[in-house]
Structure formats: structure tokens, C-alpha cells
Design an enzyme around this catalytic site. Sequence first.
Site, PDB file in Angstrom:
ATOM      1  N   ASP A 251      -9.268   3.997  -1.696  1.00 40.13           N
ATOM      2  CA  ASP A 251      -9.952   4.303  -0.436  1.00 40.13           C
ATOM      3  C   ASP A 251     -11.607   4.744  -0.919  1.00 40.13           C
ATOM      4  O   ASP A 251     -11.491   5.972  -0.817  1.00 40.13           O
ATOM      5  CB  ASP A 251      -9.378   5.095   0.471  1.00 40.13           C
TER       6      ASP A 251
ATOM      7  N   ASP B 139       0.933  -1.285  -0.113  1.00 41.58           N
ATOM      8  CA  ASP B 139      -0.024   0.111   0.139  1.00 41.58           C
ATOM      9  C   ASP B 139       0.884   1.355  -0.006  1.00 41.58           C
ATOM     10  O   ASP B 139       2.233   1.108   0.397  1.00 41.58           O
ATOM     11  CB  ASP B 139      -0.845   0.001   1.278  1.00 41.58           C
TER      12      ASP B 139
ATOM     13  N   GLU C  47       2.438   4.746  -3.807  1.00 37.15           N
ATOM     14  CA  GLU C  47       2.552   6.065  -4.867  1.00 37.15           C
ATOM     15  C   GLU C  47       3.723   6.806  -5.075  1.00 37.15           C
ATOM     16  O   GLU C  47       3.938   7.020  -6.174  1.00 37.15           O
ATOM     17  CB  GLU C  47       1.422   7.029  -4.685  1.00 37.15           C
TER      18      GLU C  47
END
Length: 979
Positions: free
Chosen positions: A638, A563, A566
Site C-alpha cells: 500500500d 492479500d 502476513e
Amino acid sequence: MARSSIRVGLLVLSSYIALFMLFQATPALAAKKNLFKTCESTPFCRRNREFADAASCVSPSSWAPPYAVDPSTVSFESGLLQGTILKTAPNSETPVEFLFQLVFLESGSVRFTVDEKQRMQATALPGFPDNLTQRRYNEASKWAVVGDLTPDTSASESSTAEEQADGLYKVKYGPEKQFEAVLDCKTLRIEFFRDGEAHVVLNDRRLLNMDHWQEKPAPAQPKEEGVEEGAEESEASASAAVPKGFPDASEWTDNFGGFTDKKPKGPEAVALDITFPGYEHLFGIPEHADKFSLRETRGGEGNHDQPYRLYNVDIFEYEVNSPMAMYGAIPFMQAHRKSSSVGVFWANGADTWIDITKPEVAENAFNARRSTETHWISESGILDVYVMLGPSAGSVYKQYGALTGYTALPPIYALGYHQCRWNYNSEDDVLEVDAGFDEHEIPYDVIWLDIEYTEGKKYFTWWKSMFPTPEKMMQTLAKRKRKLVTIIDPHIKKETGYKVYENMSKNELAIKTSDGKEYNGWCWPGESAWIDTLNPKAVDYWKDQFKLGKFCGSESNLLIWNDMNEPSVFNGPEVSAPRDTIHFGNFEHRDVHNIYGMTFVNATVQALQARQPRQRPFVLTRSFYSGSQRLGAVWTGDNAAKWEYLQVALPMILSHGVAGFGFVGADVGGFFGNPTTELLTRWYQAGAFYPFFRGHAHIESKRREPWLFGEPYTSYLRNAIRMRYQLLPSLYTAFHRASFEGMPVVRPMFLMAPENEEALGIDDQFFFGETGLLVKPIVEEGKVETDIYLPDSQVYYDYFDQTVYQGVGYHHMDAPLEKIPILARGGHILVRRDRYRRSSSLMSHDPLTLVIHLDKDGSAAGVLYMDDGETTAFSRGAYLYRFFMFSAEDNILRSRNMLPPNQISKSYDKTIDAVRIERIVVVGFDTAQLKKSGVVESFQDRKSWPTEIEVTEAAGGKASVVVVRDPKVLVTGDWSIQF
Ligand SMILES: *[C@@H]1O[C@H](CO)[C@@H](O)[C@H](O)[C@H]1NC(C)=O
Ligand SMILES: *[C@@H]1O[C@H](CO)[C@@H](O)[C@H](O)[C@H]1NC(C)=O
Ligand SMILES: *[C@@H]1O[C@H](CO)[C@@H](O)[C@H](O)[C@H]1NC(C)=O
């Protein structure tokens, strides 16, 4: 998982972070818009948009951009057309040279690259920072593309000497030379023809624009005194000093949101327009929370006024119906019109903006047709674009996959149901949830641990008081062949004594600041450094951490969730790493921003492969790029427990699918907030058909394991999940097809009905894999009926009660809360495993059921792919691949081997040689034609025997159903059944 407003102690964070966290607690869209750039606040985007506006203000013939091909430099040899583009620039006496190449590839695609000559040379440019790599970043293709990039020497020149003298170069290429590329040196347009028609035009509007290296110019001076003019005019003349499309001195640094980007290489944007003549519908370029058919972006009713943006960011509680950047970027776009598909892939890993307009273009005095014009603008890198001419959607996916690879065939457990929450708090909690599934007879395969399982968010550690014996916990799960996934992110806590950090730091394996120091920022653990997985040494280091003996408390059924890759940096510009930080190879982060997340997942996948070479790895990622489909699954980040997020999930999944990323899902139930029982039910019903099927919830959300809401909801959720498990054989077969042809698992209407243009905008229903099931999940509150669109004139049957539907257009269906609207298209055979088991692995030897929905002529066909579901043995031929066909001519159902003729390995067959077909259901059979009433004849191994059947005659708008019980045929055998 993402962020919480409460859990991360605000006190330990700087006041900036505190403010930032406040934004998250109140999802104020305005705040979000201030946190992320717009085209207006991005100088290279704004400037190239203005360049486009300037072009559209004048007639095409009087638009004179500063770029031209020097015809004397153009040459064609062995599948490669190349030459020099000259750019007339102010402050430069001689034109700036760019080298272009058109490479004709064997896979049928064409690659067009443009690079800046002065930056390709070895000698240092005056003023170029000597601690950065001088060449423009040209490695996006290196990361994304795994296909063969050598030119196809059979491509041949088709222009005459006269045409060439006139600056026209034509090349025929592709299968049977049915494609042709035409370069016009005068205009620098490149047209791509199929069947005598242009389908893709590069630089059609002549918006090609590439900044070139130059030292920072002095700021433009207002006009000299003496020429008395108004202030307004002197401003106008100051900007006139810099012609349209060129950067002015202000672009040598960037200040956004209080962050300074030093931009040591100055502006180096690259932009090009691409037109799709006659196409009105574009798809792809995930990730955006928007319609499947991309909208126009220059304002107007129902349109966006911002370009679609590709810049991987942690955009918690994202807006729906927005072109804003999200967690991942795939710069691949497909255009489809009646019976024709084409695609382009923009291989660039930097911040990218894409404008779309759909003007009506006059064809002649009487006719106008709509075309789609796109404008691609990236911050840096070379120009690197691939053109695919189809002609079908399937062939476009195949061409794109031949470049960037196909979806990796997942282990079958990864297609089961995943239960996640931020967080399962202890071993007891995990095992209680695990037992809850069994108690309520709901199958599931994987339970997940979010960040709280660690000690202080230090990955590769366990929070000992809550997880004292993780091995034992995993062994308990393993008894029912279940898995555990834990989260491991790229931010590594900066803490003395934490060896993972200390060694990484000592060996300089982290991303660096522009001054060459280790870059530190804030994330879950507090102050952290980010592992630089562009560095092969960092990859080796990362692999080392996962070794079974080294990663304490990890067992062979542990898999990984990546996770925040980015990367998400709480106190960084746009919640990410500063663009002037440095990666391995002395490249700036700006060049590789969208690629970084994929390199991190790649390192994790390599780590799992190294620790268990025989097992297929499973890694879920949030950030992605072109090529990430080769590595594992992705989810849409999310979302929230609101109906609009359930609605947007499907268009997003369709977009991923056409862009090569078939293994995708959205968090079922919605991550933030608390779903009503109705929303949760509808979400499970939709989620059961997502390629990746995971329930997940935020740390502040109430518990929502599927049995917590009592009846009838427990049954509704159980039914949805069990239906998923029933369909696993067919779903797995669809993944197999994705893994060698790039065919999406969740398919848009045009894949079944490519000639139906009316259906192109439909994105609230889909075809599920190879099954012919047309699914229209209910995604609106209070809705108990729906209209489902049939895209072709085939016969369709209600999957549950066999009611017959036929005729192109909308058809009404009841959809009470317990029902998922599903029609089965005639002509398909699907394969199920109907027995309830606790996990998918426990089903591996269960008998199969064939469900045959006959088409309007009485025939149907289908395929079945099977293998051991877990290991890599399939890649050495250990699989089963069968073709089932029901022929209307003789009413015989046949099973035939589909293994390639050169494949002799039947090693897998031996392991399943007792697996029977236990039931065959035929829907829509004309029962008057049954040979003998109550019996069919089965044939296998030159033997035949009668088998009893049950017949339900057609009545009341419902089709007939013929059920053959236990025909005593094996899945591994060639057999036939006479009806
Ligand atoms: C750190 O380096 C030391 C010495 O090379 C080694 O023994 C240790 O295993 C390493 N630890 C990690 C977490 O890589
Ligand atoms: C790289 O060069 C810039 C100036 O060009 C300087 O500010 C920076 O400190 C240098 N970084 C390293 C690692 O030497
Ligand atoms: C991962 O990276 C390695 C090294 O760059 C590369 O060879 C490999 O193809 C990548 N793996 C995948 C599945 O993309």
C-alpha cells in the site's frame, strides 16, 4: 488493498481497534513506530547487538565468546564436514552441545547448519512444554528449498594432516573445484575462497550466538548484604550474573504494546555475523522501502540506526527510506564488487534483524580497504545459511534459484495491464470500465475486484445485489479474452451458517491459540479465524473451496489475489498473529511467521491448478518468502500517490529481482490519495516497465481510469500502456530466462557492466529484460530533462529518435511530460508486436517486428521465446525459441532455431506457422555498405527474393535507420537477409 479509516465501521470494533484505525487515518510516523518493534524493544535483538558492541570494544584476539569447536569431533566424508560446537554456559556444569554441518552441494552452494543437540533428541527435556514440538524449528529450508540438498561427493579435503592437527579443515568444491572452504576450529571462523581470495567469512567477528533450552532461571539477585556498595554497582553486578550474549530471566515472557507473549520455550535466538571482505555494496533482503544498495545500520550520516528487519507485517502507508519490516521477507543477500558477486541465504522464517557496517580494514601498513560486515539475528529456529560464490551476478542468481526455484513462467495475460480499484462496485461498473478501455483504444487484460464484491467479506460468496450474475460478467470479459481477479484472504469470517468457516472450525484447520483453541482476531469481516495452510488437510480443504462447481459464480477466467496474508490481524501484536499461537506440527507462529504467507499462496495456486490443470495459474500475493517466486506475482503493497513512492518503487523492484522474485510491481498511481495528472503520467510511464503492471486506488481515492483526465493525458497514458503491449514478446522472453536462470527482468547496471563500480549505487535507471533498453523514468515533479548514466562504452541510441550517445558517464536528455527517457544499447535485437489489440491474447497470431540496434562494431543479437501463453504445454516442449543475429562480417541477419537438440516437438510451431516478421528496423547501419540500394535479399527454404527497403541516412547526431517492410519471412523458419 488495505485499510480504510472509514469503511470499516468503527462502532463494531473494540476501542483498541478504533484507536488503531485512527492511526491509519493520520499516518503519524511516531504512531507507526510505536506499533512496530525496534531493536531496542526486541530483547533478543538488543542483546545480540550488545554482544556485537562488546566484541568490537576489545581486540579480536582477546574477544572470548563461549563457543568453540571440539576438534576431536570433526569429520569429513562424502561432501559433508561435521562436528560438535561446545558452548560454555552459566548454570550448566558441562558445555551445551551444538551439532554443525557444512554440506557441499552439487549446485556449487554450501549449506551451514547448527542445531542444538539436546533438542534434537526424542526424550523429553525436563520442563519443556509437552504440547509443543521439542526440536528447534528446522523447516524453513523445507518450504523454501526445492533444489537437491544431497552432498556432492566429489568435494575433497585439501588440508594437510599438520593443518588438521592444528584444527584447520579445508575442503575444495564447486565447478572444477575452484572454491575452497576453510574451517578454523579454534576461532570457529569459516572462510570461503575463490581464486585464492576469501569472499565470504562466517563468524568472522565471532558473534555466533545461539540460546539453548533451559528452564526459566530465577531473576538475578542483587549482591548480598554485607558487601556495602552503591546501588549502581549492585545493578552492574546483577547484570554481570548473566554474561554478555546470554538472556536474563526477563526474556521468558514478552510484553509489547499491551500484548503478552508467553514464550513457553524461552529465548531461542540464533545469530551469526557474515563478512564480505573487500565488498562495499550489498543488495537484496527485500522487502524494504529503501535504496537498492543497502545502507549501514549503526548510525551516521545517511545511514540507518536500526537494523534491516524481516518480519512480515501489514505496514500501511509505509515510510520510505526505512529499514522497517514490510509485507514480505527474502533473507537472501548479494554482495557485488568489480567483476565479482557472491550471495548468502539465511533460511529462517522467524523475526530477523540484519545489521550492516562498512568499516575500513587495514590490509597492511599502507593500504586499507572497505569491507562489509553483516550481523544476522533471528528469534528462533536452527542456524541454516547457504553460501554462493558466483563468480558473476548471473551465476549467483542461478545458484540461488537452484536452491529456491525460479520465477514461474507466467501466463502472458499476466504481463499485460491490470486495472484495479478498491472497489469496482457492481457488475455494471466492471463492464463500463471494460468498455471504457475499448472506447479509448487502450489495451488491458485483467480487471480486479477488491473485498467489497463479497457478501460481508465472506470469501467464496458474492454480494448479490451488486453482483447478481458474476458468471455473465466473466463471460462478457472472456469475449475479449480478458480475465477477472478477485481477492481471497486467509481470514475467514466467524459466523454461524457460513459453511467455509464452520467446516474449517469443526475440522480444526485454523491457527490455534497457545491453549489449543481456535485463534480468533479481527480483520475485514470482523471476528475471524485464519486457515492454517501449513496443515496438508487445510490445503486440501482450501483446494476444495475453489472447485468450479463449488465456488458459485466462478468461471474459468477467474483468478485470485491473496492479500493480508502476513497475516494481518487488526487487533494482534504488530498487526499480526501472536507469536505463541500454534500451527500444524505443534510449531509456534514465531517459528513460521515469515513463511506462513507463502504457504497460503501455495494452497491457492494448488487450488487453481486442481480446478484447471491445463492452465497456468495466476495468483498475486502481498506477503512472501524465499521460494514465493515459484508461485506468482507480488506487489509492493500500500503505497501512496506521492512522488517519493514513485521514486522508491524502482529500488524496491530491483531488490526483489536480485532476490529471485522477478515478477513484481508497485501500484501505479499510488494506492492512497489522489495523484496529480503529472504524477499519474510519470507513474504509467515507469509502470509500463514494471514486471507486474497494475493500476490501483484506495476506496477514498477519486476514480482514475486512464481516460478520465482528458487530453493530452489520455494519450500519454495510452502511449505508455501500448508501448508495454508492443514489447510483450521481448518481455515474455525475459520472463522465460528468469524462469530457468533467475535473471531479473528489471536489471541493475551491474548486470550489463559488472566491472563498473561507479554504477553500483545507481538505482533510478535500469535495463529492461533482454532488450538492451536502458530506461530512466522521471520520478520528480516538474522535471522535463534528465541525466542518464551510461555504464559502459557501448553506443546507445535514443529509442524514439535514434540520437547517438556514447561514453561512460552522465548524458543529458530532454524529457518533456510525453517522453520516457529510453536509450537502446547497441548490440541487442528486440521483438515487438506493433498492432493495437484489445488484450494480449488477441495478439497471439499478430506479425512481429524486429528492432536491431547495432553495436559499435556493427553487430547485434537477440533471442525470442514464444509459446501459447496460457497452458502448461510449454513444459512438454511446445514452444519456439529462436536466435537472431546480425553479423558485421557479412551484413547478414540470420534467424536460427535454439531448441535443445533432443527436443523434437514442434507442436507449437504448427499453431503459428503463418506468423510473419512484418518489419525489420536496423539502427546504426553504415548505409554505404548496402549491397544494392533500395533492396535487400531474403533467403528461406532455399529460395531467395528481393525486398524493398527504406533508408534514412544518419544526420544531425542521429543514427541511420534502415527499414525492411514485409520481407516475407516466418517466425518459425530459418532464414537470412543480406543487407
Ligand atoms: C462442509 O461439510 C459438509 C459435510 O461434510 C459438506 O457437505 C460441505 O460441502 C462442506 N462445505 C464446505 C464449504 O466445505
Ligand atoms: C500447553 O501447555 C501450556 C503449559 O505448558 C498450557 O498452558 C497450555 O494450556 C497447553 N495447551 C494445550 C493445548 O494443552
Ligand atoms: C507447494 O507446497 C507443496 C506441498 O508442500 C510442495 O510440494 C510444492 O512444491 C509447493 N509448490 C510450490 C510451487 O512451491
